[in-house]
Each structure stands twice: as structure tokens, then as C-alpha cells.
Motif scaffolding. Sequence first.
Motif, PDB file in Angstrom:
ATOM      1  N   VAL A 278       0.827  -1.210   0.000  1.00 48.45           N
ATOM      2  CA  VAL A 278       0.000   0.000   0.000  1.00 48.45           C
ATOM      3  C   VAL A 278       0.860   1.258   0.000  1.00 48.45           C
ATOM      4  O   VAL A 278       0.743   2.117  -0.871  1.00 48.45           O
ATOM      5  CB  VAL A 278      -0.954  -0.005   1.214  1.00 48.45           C
ATOM      6  N   VAL A 279       1.753   1.362   0.989  1.00 45.11           N
ATOM      7  CA  VAL A 279       2.586   2.567   1.106  1.00 45.11           C
ATOM      8  C   VAL A 279       3.593   2.644  -0.035  1.00 45.11           C
ATOM      9  O   VAL A 279       3.860   3.725  -0.570  1.00 45.11           O
ATOM     10  CB  VAL A 279       3.300   2.592   2.472  1.00 45.11           C
ATOM     11  N   GLY A 280       4.156   1.480  -0.416  1.00 42.17           N
ATOM     12  CA  GLY A 280       5.152   1.483  -1.490  1.00 42.17           C
ATOM     13  C   GLY A 280       4.579   1.942  -2.816  1.00 42.17           C
ATOM     14  O   GLY A 280       5.133   2.825  -3.477  1.00 42.17           O
TER      15      GLY A 280
ATOM     16  N   HIS B 242     -14.494  10.076 -12.208  1.00 39.33           N
ATOM     17  CA  HIS B 242     -13.562  10.388 -11.133  1.00 39.33           C
ATOM     18  C   HIS B 242     -14.284  11.040  -9.944  1.00 39.33           C
ATOM     19  O   HIS B 242     -14.006  10.723  -8.784  1.00 39.33           O
ATOM     20  CB  HIS B 242     -12.445  11.312 -11.644  1.00 39.33           C
ATOM     21  N   VAL B 243     -15.198  11.937 -10.258  1.00 41.55           N
ATOM     22  CA  VAL B 243     -15.976  12.580  -9.190  1.00 41.55           C
ATOM     23  C   VAL B 243     -16.808  11.534  -8.445  1.00 41.55           C
ATOM     24  O   VAL B 243     -16.890  11.527  -7.207  1.00 41.55           O
ATOM     25  CB  VAL B 243     -16.866  13.685  -9.769  1.00 41.55           C
ATOM     26  N   ALA B 244     -17.416  10.636  -9.220  1.00 41.46           N
ATOM     27  CA  ALA B 244     -18.217   9.586  -8.594  1.00 41.46           C
ATOM     28  C   ALA B 244     -17.350   8.691  -7.720  1.00 41.46           C
ATOM     29  O   ALA B 244     -17.765   8.247  -6.643  1.00 41.46           O
ATOM     30  CB  ALA B 244     -18.910   8.757  -9.674  1.00 41.46           C
ATOM     31  N   ALA B 245     -16.104   8.444  -8.153  1.00 39.12           N
ATOM     32  CA  ALA B 245     -15.216   7.597  -7.380  1.00 39.12           C
ATOM     33  C   ALA B 245     -14.775   8.264  -6.086  1.00 39.12           C
ATOM     34  O   ALA B 245     -14.432   7.581  -5.108  1.00 39.12           O
ATOM     35  CB  ALA B 245     -13.988   7.218  -8.220  1.00 39.12           C
ATOM     36  N   VAL B 246     -14.790   9.594  -6.065  1.00 36.82           N
ATOM     37  CA  VAL B 246     -14.441  10.319  -4.844  1.00 36.82           C
ATOM     38  C   VAL B 246     -15.586  10.267  -3.833  1.00 36.82           C
ATOM     39  O   VAL B 246     -15.362  10.206  -2.628  1.00 36.82           O
ATOM     40  CB  VAL B 246     -14.062  11.777  -5.171  1.00 36.82           C
ATOM     41  N   ILE B 247     -16.802  10.249  -4.355  1.00 35.80           N
ATOM     42  CA  ILE B 247     -17.970  10.334  -3.467  1.00 35.80           C
ATOM     43  C   ILE B 247     -18.542   8.960  -3.127  1.00 35.80           C
ATOM     44  O   ILE B 247     -18.823   8.650  -1.959  1.00 35.80           O
ATOM     45  CB  ILE B 247     -19.065  11.199  -4.125  1.00 35.80           C
ATOM     46  N   LEU B 248     -18.726   8.127  -4.143  1.00 38.94           N
ATOM     47  CA  LEU B 248     -19.455   6.882  -3.960  1.00 38.94           C
ATOM     48  C   LEU B 248     -18.742   5.863  -3.061  1.00 38.94           C
ATOM     49  O   LEU B 248     -19.353   5.351  -2.102  1.00 38.94           O
ATOM     50  CB  LEU B 248     -19.768   6.258  -5.321  1.00 38.94           C
ATOM     51  N   PRO B 249     -17.465   5.513  -3.297  1.00 34.36           N
ATOM     52  CA  PRO B 249     -16.841   4.482  -2.449  1.00 34.36           C
ATOM     53  C   PRO B 249     -16.812   4.824  -0.971  1.00 34.36           C
ATOM     54  O   PRO B 249     -17.137   3.951  -0.146  1.00 34.36           O
ATOM     55  CB  PRO B 249     -15.427   4.357  -3.049  1.00 34.36           C
TER      56      PRO B 249
ATOM     57  N   PHE C  37      -4.818   7.588  -9.876  1.00 39.17           N
ATOM     58  CA  PHE C  37      -6.045   7.770  -9.104  1.00 39.17           C
ATOM     59  C   PHE C  37      -6.433   6.452  -8.442  1.00 39.17           C
ATOM     60  O   PHE C  37      -6.886   6.433  -7.288  1.00 39.17           O
ATOM     61  CB  PHE C  37      -7.166   8.268 -10.009  1.00 39.17           C
ATOM     62  N   VAL C  38      -6.254   5.344  -9.166  1.00 34.41           N
ATOM     63  CA  VAL C  38      -6.593   4.032  -8.607  1.00 34.41           C
ATOM     64  C   VAL C  38      -5.727   3.737  -7.388  1.00 34.41           C
ATOM     65  O   VAL C  38      -6.216   3.241  -6.355  1.00 34.41           O
ATOM     66  CB  VAL C  38      -6.418   2.940  -9.680  1.00 34.41           C
ATOM     67  N   VAL C  39      -4.422   4.043  -7.480  1.00 34.48           N
ATOM     68  CA  VAL C  39      -3.527   3.808  -6.342  1.00 34.48           C
ATOM     69  C   VAL C  39      -3.981   4.617  -5.137  1.00 34.48           C
ATOM     70  O   VAL C  39      -4.065   4.108  -4.004  1.00 34.48           O
ATOM     71  CB  VAL C  39      -2.078   4.161  -6.729  1.00 34.48           C
TER      72      VAL C  39
ATOM     73  N   ALA D 288      -6.778   4.930   0.059  1.00 35.83           N
ATOM     74  CA  ALA D 288      -7.784   5.592   0.899  1.00 35.83           C
ATOM     75  C   ALA D 288      -8.804   4.603   1.418  1.00 35.83           C
ATOM     76  O   ALA D 288      -9.211   4.647   2.604  1.00 35.83           O
ATOM     77  CB  ALA D 288      -8.458   6.695   0.087  1.00 35.83           C
ATOM     78  N   MET D 289      -9.246   3.672   0.559  1.00 39.07           N
ATOM     79  CA  MET D 289     -10.233   2.693   1.006  1.00 39.07           C
ATOM     80  C   MET D 289      -9.633   1.730   2.029  1.00 39.07           C
ATOM     81  O   MET D 289     -10.308   1.298   2.982  1.00 39.07           O
ATOM     82  CB  MET D 289     -10.782   1.915  -0.197  1.00 39.07           C
ATOM     83  N   GLY D 290      -8.326   1.405   1.846  1.00 46.03           N
ATOM     84  CA  GLY D 290      -7.678   0.555   2.837  1.00 46.03           C
ATOM     85  C   GLY D 290      -7.573   1.249   4.180  1.00 46.03           C
ATOM     86  O   GLY D 290      -7.840   0.646   5.235  1.00 46.03           O
ATOM     87  N   VAL D 291      -7.187   2.534   4.160  1.00 48.42           N
ATOM     88  CA  VAL D 291      -7.122   3.297   5.411  1.00 48.42           C
ATOM     89  C   VAL D 291      -8.503   3.396   6.043  1.00 48.42           C
ATOM     90  O   VAL D 291      -8.659   3.289   7.269  1.00 48.42           O
ATOM     91  CB  VAL D 291      -6.538   4.703   5.140  1.00 48.42           C
ATOM     92  N   THR D 292      -9.538   3.592   5.201  1.00 49.96           N
ATOM     93  CA  THR D 292     -10.911   3.680   5.726  1.00 49.96           C
ATOM     94  C   THR D 292     -11.299   2.398   6.457  1.00 49.96           C
ATOM     95  O   THR D 292     -11.861   2.431   7.566  1.00 49.96           O
ATOM     96  CB  THR D 292     -11.886   3.947   4.566  1.00 49.96           C
ATOM     97  N   ALA D 293     -10.980   1.256   5.836  1.00 48.29           N
ATOM     98  CA  ALA D 293     -11.324  -0.020   6.476  1.00 48.29           C
ATOM     99  C   ALA D 293     -10.577  -0.189   7.792  1.00 48.29           C
ATOM    100  O   ALA D 293     -11.135  -0.675   8.798  1.00 48.29           O
ATOM    101  CB  ALA D 293     -10.989  -1.169   5.517  1.00 48.29           C
ATOM    102  N   ILE D 294      -9.311   0.219   7.830  1.00 45.79           N
ATOM    103  CA  ILE D 294      -8.517   0.096   9.050  1.00 45.79           C
ATOM    104  C   ILE D 294      -9.057   1.015  10.150  1.00 45.79           C
ATOM    105  O   ILE D 294      -9.169   0.625  11.323  1.00 45.79           O
ATOM    106  CB  ILE D 294      -7.042   0.409   8.757  1.00 45.79           C
ATOM    107  N   LEU D 295      -9.411   2.268   9.762  1.00 41.96           N
ATOM    108  CA  LEU D 295      -9.927   3.216  10.752  1.00 41.96           C
ATOM    109  C   LEU D 295     -11.234   2.721  11.367  1.00 41.96           C
ATOM    110  O   LEU D 295     -11.453   2.838  12.587  1.00 41.96           O
ATOM    111  CB  LEU D 295     -10.119   4.593  10.111  1.00 41.96           C
ATOM    112  N   PHE D 296     -12.098   2.187  10.527  1.00 40.09           N
ATOM    113  CA  PHE D 296     -13.358   1.631  11.071  1.00 40.09           C
ATOM    114  C   PHE D 296     -13.047   0.479  12.024  1.00 40.09           C
ATOM    115  O   PHE D 296     -13.678   0.340  13.089  1.00 40.09           O
ATOM    116  CB  PHE D 296     -14.249   1.146   9.931  1.00 40.09           C
ATOM    117  N   THR D 297     -12.085  -0.371  11.643  1.00 43.95           N
ATOM    118  CA  THR D 297     -11.741  -1.512  12.495  1.00 43.95           C
ATOM    119  C   THR D 297     -11.165  -1.048  13.823  1.00 43.95           C
ATOM    120  O   THR D 297     -11.484  -1.599  14.898  1.00 43.95           O
ATOM    121  CB  THR D 297     -10.746  -2.427  11.765  1.00 43.95           C
ATOM    122  N   LEU D 298     -10.285  -0.012  13.753  1.00 48.52           N
ATOM    123  CA  LEU D 298      -9.719   0.526  14.986  1.00 48.52           C
ATOM    124  C   LEU D 298     -10.801   1.092  15.915  1.00 48.52           C
ATOM    125  O   LEU D 298     -10.688   1.050  17.143  1.00 48.52           O
ATOM    126  CB  LEU D 298      -8.689   1.616  14.678  1.00 48.52           C
TER     127      LEU D 298
END
Length: 689
Positions: free
Chosen positions: A179-181, A215-222, A257-259, A264-274
Motif C-alpha cells: 500500500v505505502v510502497g 472520477h468525481v463519482a469515485a471520490v464520493i461513492l466508495p 487515481f486508482v492507487v 484511501a479505502m484501505g485506510v478507511t477499512a482500518i480506521l473503522f476496524t480501529l
Amino acid sequence: MPGVPAPTQARPAHTSWRTLVGFAAIYAGAALVGRLTVLEGGEVSLVWPAAGVAVLWLAVRANGSLPRIDLAVLAAVTWVVNVMTGTPPPEALVLSAASVAQAGTFCVLFSRWCPRIWLGAGRTPFVRVEELWWLVLTAVVSSLVSGLLVPAVSWLSGDGWSWPLVLVWVVRNTVSILVVGTLGFSIGSWLHERRSAQARPGGSARWVPTRLGEHVAAVILPPAMYGLWFVALESLPLAFPLIALTVWTGTRLRTRFVVAHDSAMGVTAILFTLAGIGPFAAVGDQVTQVVVAQLYVGLVSVIGLALALARDERDRLVRDVRAAGDEARTQAGLLATIVDTMDEGVTVTDRDGRIVLRNRRASELMGGITSTTGAVAASSYYGLYRPDGSPLPDHELPYRRALAGEKVHDLDLLVRNVGVPRGRVLSFSSSLLPDEAGGGVVTVMRDVTAQREELTRAAQVQASLLPASLPDVPGYAVAARFSPAGSVGGDFYDWQPVFGGLVVTLADVMGKGTGAAILAATSRSVLRSFGPERDVAAALVAAEEAMEADLANAGAFVTVFHARIDITTGTVTYADAGHGLSLLVRADGGGERLPALGLPLGVDPGASRRSGTTHLDPGDLLLMFSDAVLDAIGGTVADLGVVEAAVRGTASADDAAQAVLTLVAGAGEQLDDLTVVAVRREDVRDLLR
């Protein structure tokens, strides 16, 4: 691979102390963040972004070898952070060693397995799926190597060896590197491109919006979907359907943008888990919770980037194919234009005789007669004949002979039809096309009517220069044979009866064809102009002086055998300018070769000449010939015994000359002009028979 930058040969230098301090600070912050994610009631961090930062650190700072100072700083920072956050010093030392082992292993393996990215020093993005797989493999191997040290932490604390701890370490650090790399390499390449664009005069890096709505939808929807899934549906222990969002972004949107989106989605999942929210928080076991959450984040990162890179590779391939097609069409158009403007006719046929290509000149040369079936028609359809006017069988068509394996080069054929009522001579050359080019035959035809008429006239002129009749010399018989390799040649022979004797000359001009024939005619005229009564050696000196300029301009030379025979005594006085192909065949069975007595005319102008003498007894034969005979029998002077054997026992000079001609004909194709002159002193016993 087309469209992919080649690995650079030298890494950019990032060895300043500011860079070192900056990465050390970022690494320390990432390590602190990781230590803050230790699950409640346990000692295991849910995330460890410092592993990914360490990879970027070495990727930017390494300069062809393991950066020892950087590894030492990395170890020190790891130890300090762990101690500051409550880890006992001995255990912190083990964790420092494990971090250094992972970073060093990654540095060594990735530089070998994926040199293009590594040599880019953080400035080169991933562009191929293969490179992503090398990153995954390197991350797993380096995490596994370092993970084998981690159980020592639990061993030092008295808890014993812990394989679950190894599993957590390997999965967590592998995902961190992925992820970070990938995010770091993407940001680094983007910054480098911006700086490079701004450094160019008038340049600026601007993003051209493509699929802006998506791209706008990808910022809002996920984020909304993740919030809904993790909060409203947290009782549903299932998160993998959310990967569909990753598939959508990976196949539709820009790779960078995909990266960013996957991270961002990985961080979101981790934050929810935390925060204890979502399907991963519902897993009771800490080890399982860490492993499942990290695997999900890793899958999101790998799937999204793999799909984006595969799409980019496909798009590059499509662009390359289109560019190659455009280039091929341009080249084909250029080639067609060139072929159509050629003075030669060109026809390309496949193995079955179908016409693949034919330029306008080919149709014109054939009198406008073209096949209406798309295939080569019979020879009678075009009005093709052999040069002598006889019909041309279909199997002798040039392209068929080439398909049969024959070498077809400068084959003269006569074409006479309604478009060419007077007829014209065409020279055909056909060659097989390689199988890689589809096979078949390419045939080139040229109009050689004028050249053939010129050669015919030249041959007539040359024939007129040769002696028209045999000399009447009492007691001697003379015969000759002349066969040029082409219509005209560079050989000539001559004889002149003189008071009390006979002067005989045979010369060979280097080369063949019209140019050689002109020099041969000049040589004959010059030698004749000095009169047969002159000394034979002096005649050659005078001839060389007269022809010096012509021979120099043509870059040619002439070999000459020039002899005077005293018919009363049989004495032969001769001068030989580099010829050396004259034999004296004795009636008693002996024989000798008359050697050259100097260089050919034109090689060393002004050099002195000398003459030699021999003697013809009754029944002896003096035989002179050109080097075509030597080529036919083996090419060396030692082979002249074959010629001597062929003429020995012949009854007359004419029989001897014909025997040499027959000898050459039996050797195969004649590649050079052939001339033979035979002088026989008659034996009175033969005359009385």
C-alpha cells in the motif's frame, strides 16, 4: 515492451543529509502511528506503515549497494520509537534487527528482480503487471525473512515461541509495503513529471480531465458505500463485496487515481476496524482480526493496481498496433509510389501464381495485356516467345522456373502482341520471397530491346574485325575458334602472312561485354598499325604506349601473345605480355608451355619487353587459348596437361581447335570469353597420304 521506459543506467543521487533526516522523521512518524494501533488487551499493532516507508527510503537513497548509514539510522529510530512506546530495550533491539533485515532483503531482491523501478530512485511508476507481481513477491520474502526474528520478542518476554506472531508480522508488513510502497512510487513519479514539465521552456504539468464524471463519482461513492457497509451493516461479517468498487475504479480510471483510491479505502477499512466498527472488528481473535483486515487491504491494493496496469498495457498495445498500422500504411503507400514510378516492371505472385502486386510499368512493358483472372495467364496470352521466336512453354515462365528452384537472372524473352506489334525484348529476373514474407516470387522486367540491338551491331563489328579467311602459308595449317560469353567479348585473335613467315596474335582484355570488346578492337588496330615486320617485343611496347591513357581510364589491362613464325626454318619468335597460355605440342610426344615474359599491357607502362624463341618441327602444334580454357579445366597452370592430352593425336589444326572447344563445353556453363588459335606445321608424310 513498446511504450515502456527502459531502465536508466545510473540512479539519480539523493544522498544529501537533508534527505536522510527527512526520511528518518517520516519513518519515525509512521512507526509511532503503527504503535498507536496496538489492539486493546494485546501487544500486536494492527498496521505498520513504517515497513512501506522503509522501502521508499531505501529506494530513494540506495545508490547501487546497501546503504549502511541509512540502515543504521533506521535501526536506531525503530529502537527509540519502540522503547518510547513501552517496549523493553532487549525486545526493541530484536524489532530493530527485524526491520533492518526486512529493508535490506527488500533492497537486494527488488534491485535484481525489478531493476527498472529500482533504478528510478522513487521517480519511476509501475507500468506493467509483471512489475507489481515482483513487488508482491519481494514484499512477502523480505517480510518472511524478518518475521523469523520476531518470535524472539515473545521468547524474551517469557511467553515462548509464537508462530501466530510471525503470521501477523508477515501479513501486516507485506500489506504495508504494497500500500505505502505503490502510493509512494506513484507520488514520486508524479512530482518528478511535474518538475520536469515546469523545467521545460513554457512547460507546465496539467492534468487533462478524462472521464471527469467517473472520477468525481469515485471520490464520493466508495467512501459512502464503505460508511454504509461498515456502520449500517456491521452485523454482516462480510466486506469482500466492496472489492467491486475497486474493480470498477481499476478498469475505468487513471492508474495514479486508482492507487490513491485503493490506499484511501484501505485506510478507511482500518480506521473503522480501529474504532470497533465493521465486519473485521466483529472477529474476536486478535491475530485473526489483524490477518483478515490486512489481507482485505492488500487485496484491494493489488486487485485495483493490477487491473489498472493491465488496462494501461492493453491501451499501450492498442496504440502501438494502431501506430504500427499507420506506419505500415504510410510505408506501403510510399512503396507503392516508388514501385509505380520505377522504370522496371515489377510483379509479385504467390505460390499459386496469383498476382499480389503489379506496377503500371509491368503492364506497359507487356503491351497493356494483363490477366483478368488475378492470376498469371499462359505465355501465349501475353505473346511471350523465346529470343529466337519459338513459342515459350508455360513451364518456362520466369516465375515458374523460380518456384522450381532455378536461378532466373537476366533472362531475355520476346514479347509480341497487339500492344507491341513490332515486338520488344524484355529481360526477366525472378527471385523467391522468404517464407517470412509470405513466399511467392518477385519478378523484375526491363526493356532491353535497344541494348540488344546495340550488342548485335557490336557483335557484327567485332566479327568483322576477326580474320575473314585462313592464311595461305605453305607447309602450315591455321585454325581458330571464338565464342564470347555474351554477345560480344574482350578476346580477339589475328594473323597476317608476311614475307617468309606468319604473324599470329591472341589477346584477352580484362572483363567482357561491350567495354572489353572496344578495348579489344583498339588493341588489334594498334598492333596492326605498327606493321608485322617489326620486332614482336617492340610491337608490344609501342602498343602499350599508344593505349596507356585508354587502359588507365578504363582501369583495365590486356594480356597478349604475339608471335612471328619463320615458315622456312620453323623458328617461332614470340613476346608474351602476361598471357602464359600457349602450348607447344610435339609430334614425338613431348610438349612445353611458353611462359609469360612480362606483365600485361597497362599494368606497368614503360617497362621493357623481351622476346623468346622456340621451334616448330614437322607435325608440331602451336596452341594458343584464353583463360576461359584454364577456368574450365581447374584454374591452375598445372592442369594444362588436360589440354595437351585433348589435342594430342588430332589430325589437323582445325581438329585441335575443336577439341579444345569440346573440352570447355563439357565443363559446364561458359563464364568467360573463349578463344583458341592452333598453328600446325604440316608433316610431309601426312601430305603424301
